[in-house]
Design a protein around this motif. Structure first.
Motif, short mmCIF file in Angstrom:
data_model
loop_
_atom_site.label_atom_id
_atom_site.label_comp_id
_atom_site.label_asym_id
_atom_site.label_seq_id
_atom_site.Cartn_x
_atom_site.Cartn_y
_atom_site.Cartn_z
N VAL A 12 8.70 -4.67 2.21
CA VAL A 12 7.30 -4.33 1.98
C VAL A 12 6.45 -5.58 2.13
CG1 VAL A 12 7.49 -4.67 -0.53
CG2 VAL A 12 5.75 -3.12 0.38
N GLY A 16 1.93 -4.79 -1.52
CA GLY A 16 2.37 -3.41 -1.42
C GLY A 16 3.11 -2.92 -2.65
N SER A 17 3.62 -1.68 -2.55
CA SER A 17 4.29 -1.04 -3.68
C SER A 17 5.60 -0.42 -3.24
CB SER A 17 3.40 0.06 -4.28
OG SER A 17 2.20 -0.47 -4.79
#
Length: 115
Positions: A12, A16-17
């Protein structure tokens, strides 16, 4: 034999997640606590977040406010929602569970934060 199966890791970009899942082979209420640890290359394994049978949560200072831990009792699953990810969060993340007799570990899932 207790099994903890992690999923949800990956690559990622910073900021981000990701959501990690840990599915247990028996009721999560049979454990005194469950949680997530991580180990970066060359580093020690360290606690990230944990939740007790009674629902009390604990977080490492470096993830407070970013990585909420939660659970779904019906699915015997614990989650780690990872937000605002940083390159220094790159590590193998391990699910952990403890009862009065043993500590149990999952196989680990790699999380890489890189642009």
């Amino acid at each position: 034999q207790v099994q903890l199966v992690e999923s949800g890791g990956g690559l990622v970009q910073p900021g981000g997640s990701l959501r990690l899942s840990c599915a247990a082979s028996r009721s999560i209420f049979s454990f005194d606590a469950m949680g997530w640890h991580r180990q970066a290359p060359g580093g020690d394994r360290e606690l990230v977040a944990s939740i007790t049978r009674g629902g009390v949560t604990h977080y490492a200072d470096f993830v407070k406010g970013r990585f909420p831990i939660s659970r779904d009792n019906a699915k015997n699953t614990v989650y780690l929602q990872m937000n605002s990810l940083k390159p220094e969060d790159t590590a193998v993340y391990y699910c952990h569970a403890a009862d009065s007799n043993f500590h149990y570990w999952g196989q680990g899932t790699q999380v890489t934060v890189s642009s």
